[in-house]
Each structure stands twice: as C-alpha cells, then as structure tokens.
Design a protein around this motif. Structure first.
Motif, PDB file in Angstrom:
ATOM      1  N   UNK A   1       0.812  -1.217   0.000  1.00 26.88           N
ATOM      2  CA  UNK A   1       0.000   0.000   0.000  1.00 26.88           C
ATOM      3  C   UNK A   1       0.844   1.264   0.000  1.00 26.88           C
ATOM      4  N   UNK A   2       2.003   1.208   0.671  1.00 31.89           N
ATOM      5  CA  UNK A   2       2.852   2.404   0.728  1.00 31.89           C
ATOM      6  C   UNK A   2       3.361   2.782  -0.665  1.00 31.89           C
ATOM      7  N   UNK A   3       3.661   1.762  -1.479  1.00 29.21           N
ATOM      8  CA  UNK A   3       4.126   2.031  -2.842  1.00 29.21           C
ATOM      9  C   UNK A   3       2.994   2.642  -3.680  1.00 29.21           C
ATOM     10  N   UNK A   4       1.772   2.151  -3.477  1.00 29.33           N
ATOM     11  CA  UNK A   4       0.618   2.713  -4.175  1.00 29.33           C
ATOM     12  C   UNK A   4       0.390   4.170  -3.768  1.00 29.33           C
ATOM     13  N   UNK A   5       0.493   4.449  -2.473  1.00 31.97           N
ATOM     14  CA  UNK A   5       0.325   5.824  -1.974  1.00 31.97           C
ATOM     15  C   UNK A   5       1.372   6.754  -2.563  1.00 31.97           C
ATOM     16  N   UNK A   6       2.589   6.237  -2.694  1.00 31.26           N
ATOM     17  CA  UNK A   6       3.673   7.048  -3.251  1.00 31.26           C
ATOM     18  C   UNK A   6       3.392   7.419  -4.706  1.00 31.26           C
TER      19      UNK A   6
END
Length: 307
Positions: free
Chosen positions: A29-34
C-alpha cells in the motif's frame, strides 16, 4: 505523469480501496500511496478523498478517469498485440453475448475453448444488443455478439450466423399442433419492447392482426422456457436457443415463416483490433452456433417428413 502512475490511479478508482487496489497491482500500500502522491503533485490537484471507509474520487479524479480510460484501453491493446506476435494465446478477453446464446452455445464454446487456452482469462457479459453496443463503444468490452442492428459508424460488424425464428411449445402441450395464425395472443410470451428479437416479432404480430400487446413479456430465457414447458404458454425464439431442448425431447417447434430470420453479428471497435485469443473464442462461438442451427433444422425436417 507516467504509465505506472496512471495504472495505479485507474486501479484505485475501480476498487475504491487501497488494500484491494494494492493486491490487484501486486504492490504494498505504501508504494501505491507514493505513486498517487507523485501524480497529484504533478497535476497539482487532489484526486481522492481518504476516509476510514476507503477512497472517494474528487471531481478532478472523476474527470481524469474519463480522460485516461480510453488511453488505458489503447495501451492494453498494444500490449495484447505484442503478445499475439508470439503466436500463443494469453491475457484477458472481455466478451458480450445476447441471452439467447446462453442456454447451450456459450457454455459449450467456453468449455472447449478453456480446455485449449488455459492462459486466457474470459470476462463474459450477458445483455441485450443495444446495451452491449454501448459498452463496446465505451471500451468496456473487446467484442460482442449481438442481433443485427443499424450500423454504428464507430464500430465494425461482420456476420456470425443467420437462423430462423420458430414458434416454441412444450412437446406434450395442447398448443403443439396450433398454427401460429390461430394461437391466442394471451398464450404467447415475447421479449420486452426495445429488444432485438421483439423488433423482428412485432411486424409478424401486426400482420396477423394482433393489435393488443401480449399478456406476458419476459426477457430472461430460462424462466421463459420453464413456463413454456408447463404446457400453457408458447414463445418465439431462434432455433439455436432451443437446439439442446429439442434433442432432449422437451420442446416442440413449428415454423412461422421462412423469412422470419435473425442475424447474429460480431462487433468490435476498429481502434481495438481483436487479439488472437479473442479471435479464437469468436470462432468457437461461431462453430457452436452453426452446429446448434444445423441440429435444429435437422429436427424440423424430421418433423415435416413424419407429418
């Protein structure tokens, strides 16, 4: 703005939640948010409202989705064409079919096709011709099998199969030997107004002086056939739709008029040529449809000889 950011945005828009979108993309999810943060910074707008219930697109997000969706379809089409160059079949195909194909033709074609093309994912939609054409034009389908309609300039059409429409009754029904011209309009089930088959049926009803609307209009094929099998009702259907029921001896048919035909056509968007996988699936459908028509015609000829 790069393709990965676009892919992340479209996926989140469709899923409405970070967890589902990240899982579909195969990233955390953190990569998607980025990726989304980079996209919002580049465009200088907020694309989603975040809450404990998920994400909701802003007005800017909705506009961006509408603008990017055609581009994503073009990118997917290019990717699929490159895969086709290898000669194999893989990827996702999105197919729409009219309900009258669903009784036996689609299941038989799917069964044979899936066994031979295990790397292809099929997303099948069943709807009436007008709705399928709209979804195809919007890029939501790759190909559709529909009743012949007025040509749509933005779409390509080519014939699949032509077949006769017949009067269908239960094999043991007292209606079995009633000629169409003598059949009470109250005993007839027809599709609702606006459907492709209804457009073929209505002129025939008018010619026989049936000014009143039929008592029962029904679009779903399975319940229509169940009512017909009860013996109190009749309906009008393409011969391919009831070929397997004729083989089983459950239904009987009578010819209405030799010129009462419907033509099925294959429709696709010229800017999104069919992938090799889609072409092979259409060929499988065409083969099954033609086989069903041939079986039904053979059955009708045998009845004629017996009488």
């Amino acid at each position: 703005m790069d393709l990965r950011q676009i892919e992340c945005f479209l996926c989140l828009y469709r899923n409405g939640g970070m967890t589902r979108a990240a899982a579909e993309l195969g990233i955390v999810q953190s990569a998607l948010s980025t990726q989304l943060a980079k996209l919002e910074k580049t465009l200088k707008v907020q694309l989603f409202e975040r809450s404990s219930r998920g994400v909701t697109p802003t007005a800017a997000g909705v506009d961006l989705y509408k603008m990017l969706l055609p581009l994503s379809k073009e990118v997917e089409s290019v990717r699929q064409r490159m895969l086709d160059l290898s000669g194999g079949t893989s990827g996702l195909i999105r197919v729409g079919t009219v309900p009258s194909l669903g009784a036996s033709i689609v299941p038989r074609a799917l069964s044979l096709y899936s066994a031979e093309n295990r790397d292809v994912t099929i997303r099948l939609t069943e709807a009436y011709s007008a709705g399928l054409v709209e979804r195809l034009d919007a890029g939501e389908l790759d190909v559709a099998i529909v009743n012949l309609i007025q040509p749509v300039r933005s779409l390509e059409m080519r014939p699949l199969v032509s077949e006769e429409l017949v009067l269908v009754t239960a094999a043991g029904s007292p209606l079995r030997n009633v000629e169409f011209k003598d059949l009470s309009i109250d005993a007839l089930i027809v599709p609702s107004l606006g459907q492709g088959l209804r457009a073929i049926i209505d002129p025939v009803l008018k010619k026989r002086g049936a000014a009143a609307r039929p008592r029962l209009e029904m679009d779903a094929l399975t319940p229509t056939l169940e009512l017909v099998k009860s013996g109190a009702w009749a309906t009008i259907l393409p011969v391919s739709a009831i070929a397997h029921e004729l083989d089983a001896g459950a239904l009987s048919v009578r010819r209405i008029h030799a010129d009462m035909q419907r033509q099925l056509v294959v429709v696709n968007h010229p800017r999104r040529p069919l992938s090799l996988a889609a072409q092979r699936f259409v060929a499988a459908l065409a083969a099954e449809a033609q086989d069903a028509v041939t079986r039904a015609q053979r059955f009708m000829k045998s009845l004629k000889r017996a009488s």
